[in-house]
Design a protein around this motif. Structure first.
Motif, PDB file in Angstrom:
ATOM      1  N   SER A 135       1.005  -1.148  -0.085  1.00 32.48           N
ATOM      2  CA  SER A 135      -0.229   0.211   0.080  1.00 32.48           C
ATOM      3  C   SER A 135       0.688   1.239  -0.268  1.00 32.48           C
ATOM      4  O   SER A 135       0.480   2.275  -0.741  1.00 32.48           O
ATOM      5  CB  SER A 135      -0.699   0.121   1.020  1.00 32.48           C
ATOM      6  OG  SER A 135      -0.201   0.433   2.059  1.00 32.48           O
ATOM      7  N   THR A 136       2.380   1.139   0.282  1.00 33.02           N
ATOM      8  CA  THR A 136       2.997   2.401   0.119  1.00 33.02           C
ATOM      9  C   THR A 136       4.194   1.663  -0.188  1.00 33.02           C
ATOM     10  O   THR A 136       4.683   0.872   0.169  1.00 33.02           O
ATOM     11  CB  THR A 136       3.012   3.181   1.530  1.00 33.02           C
ATOM     12  OG1 THR A 136       3.473   2.107   3.121  1.00 33.02           O
ATOM     13  CG2 THR A 136       2.205   3.574   2.135  1.00 33.02           C
ATOM     14  N   GLU A 137       5.515   2.430   0.291  1.00 34.13           N
ATOM     15  CA  GLU A 137       6.358   1.347  -0.541  1.00 34.13           C
ATOM     16  C   GLU A 137       7.990   2.393  -0.288  1.00 34.13           C
ATOM     17  O   GLU A 137       7.334   3.945  -0.720  1.00 34.13           O
ATOM     18  CB  GLU A 137       6.391   1.826  -2.551  1.00 34.13           C
ATOM     19  CG  GLU A 137       7.054   1.166  -2.827  1.00 34.13           C
ATOM     20  CD  GLU A 137       6.985   0.809  -4.781  1.00 34.13           C
ATOM     21  OE1 GLU A 137       6.658  -0.309  -5.216  1.00 34.13           O
ATOM     22  OE2 GLU A 137       6.894   1.531  -5.551  1.00 34.13           O
ATOM     23  N   THR A 138       8.285   1.855  -0.064  1.00 33.33           N
ATOM     24  CA  THR A 138       9.839   2.539   0.997  1.00 33.33           C
ATOM     25  C   THR A 138      11.202   2.963  -0.028  1.00 33.33           C
ATOM     26  O   THR A 138      11.571   2.153  -1.069  1.00 33.33           O
ATOM     27  CB  THR A 138      10.282   2.616   2.548  1.00 33.33           C
ATOM     28  OG1 THR A 138      10.931   1.251   1.548  1.00 33.33           O
ATOM     29  CG2 THR A 138       9.480   2.166   2.640  1.00 33.33           C
ATOM     30  N   LEU A 139      11.771   3.998  -0.066  1.00 39.43           N
ATOM     31  CA  LEU A 139      12.894   3.301  -1.363  1.00 39.43           C
ATOM     32  C   LEU A 139      13.754   2.055  -1.126  1.00 39.43           C
ATOM     33  O   LEU A 139      14.308   2.158  -1.659  1.00 39.43           O
ATOM     34  CB  LEU A 139      13.650   4.680  -0.501  1.00 39.43           C
ATOM     35  CG  LEU A 139      15.169   4.375  -1.567  1.00 39.43           C
ATOM     36  CD1 LEU A 139      15.012   4.985  -2.815  1.00 39.43           C
ATOM     37  CD2 LEU A 139      16.208   6.364  -0.691  1.00 39.43           C
ATOM     38  N   LEU A 140      13.863   1.542   0.293  1.00 41.31           N
ATOM     39  CA  LEU A 140      14.669   0.201   0.113  1.00 41.31           C
ATOM     40  C   LEU A 140      13.881  -0.806  -1.113  1.00 41.31           C
ATOM     41  O   LEU A 140      14.102  -1.873  -1.258  1.00 41.31           O
ATOM     42  CB  LEU A 140      15.149  -0.628   1.823  1.00 41.31           C
ATOM     43  CG  LEU A 140      15.335  -1.630   2.049  1.00 41.31           C
ATOM     44  CD1 LEU A 140      17.071  -1.190   1.628  1.00 41.31           C
ATOM     45  CD2 LEU A 140      15.519  -1.623   3.272  1.00 41.31           C
TER      46      LEU A 140
END
Length: 178
Positions: free
Chosen positions: A8-13
């Motif tokens: 639902s959300t995405e991090t840089l990692l």
């Protein structure tokens, strides 16, 4: 046909891990040439365990002369358009492939180049937040942008790193499906 977790959300990692997974699964490698991001793309990629199987290295070419001497960015282009330009980003990505190819190893498969204005002032007549990203592969290179990332210097740099890796991930997925 995605082998990635639905998020639902995405991090840089998360994005960097996807990139490393895609590179490793296709026996591909990547080199990076950064300007405004000052190593942020390389930091993100090397934060992924096992990155050394696919990430070869890169250069921070913050100064314009380094773009010309290390990466072979066309001096005439820079004199005419400045360094904040789509073709400069493409040539930086091509240069990243070239400078990270070593010894008798196969040529570096992919290159990423970032150029833009993080501020505090305009550069080459371009507004703060103007960014171009180059991606190079054995079949050619392309530029993405201009992006106009809002916010502080740090926010512009973070947005550029995330966008560069997201664009690389898209190109890797396209290559996989070809």
């Amino acid at each position: 046909m995605s082998a990635f977790l639905a998020r639902s959300t995405e991090t840089l990692l998360d994005i960097a891990a996807d990139v490393i997974q895609l590179l490793k699964s296709s026996n591909a490698t990547v080199g990076v040439a950064e300007s405004l991001t000052a190593g942020g793309v390389m930091v993100a990629l090397t934060s992924v365990p096992g990155a050394s199987a696919a990430f070869l290295g890169g250069v921070v070419s913050y100064a314009t002369p380094l773009k010309q001497t290390l990466l072979s960015v066309d001096a005439t282009l820079i004199a005419k358009e400045g360094v904040i330009h789509e073709e400069v980003a493409s040539q930086m990505a091509e240069g990243a492939r070239r400078i990270t190819t070593h010894d008798d190893a196969p040529p570096t498969t992919w290159g990423v180049g970032t150029t833009g204005v993080a501020g505090p002032d305009k550069q080459d007549g371009k507004a703060v937040g103007t960014v171009y990203i180059g991606i190079a592969s054995p079949t050619g290179s392309k530029a993405f942008g201009p992006f106009n990332f809002p916010g502080t210097r740090e926010r512009i740099r973070e947005a550029t790193v995330m966008e560069a890796l997201a664009r690389l991930r898209e190109e890797l997925m396209k290559a996989r499906q070809a």
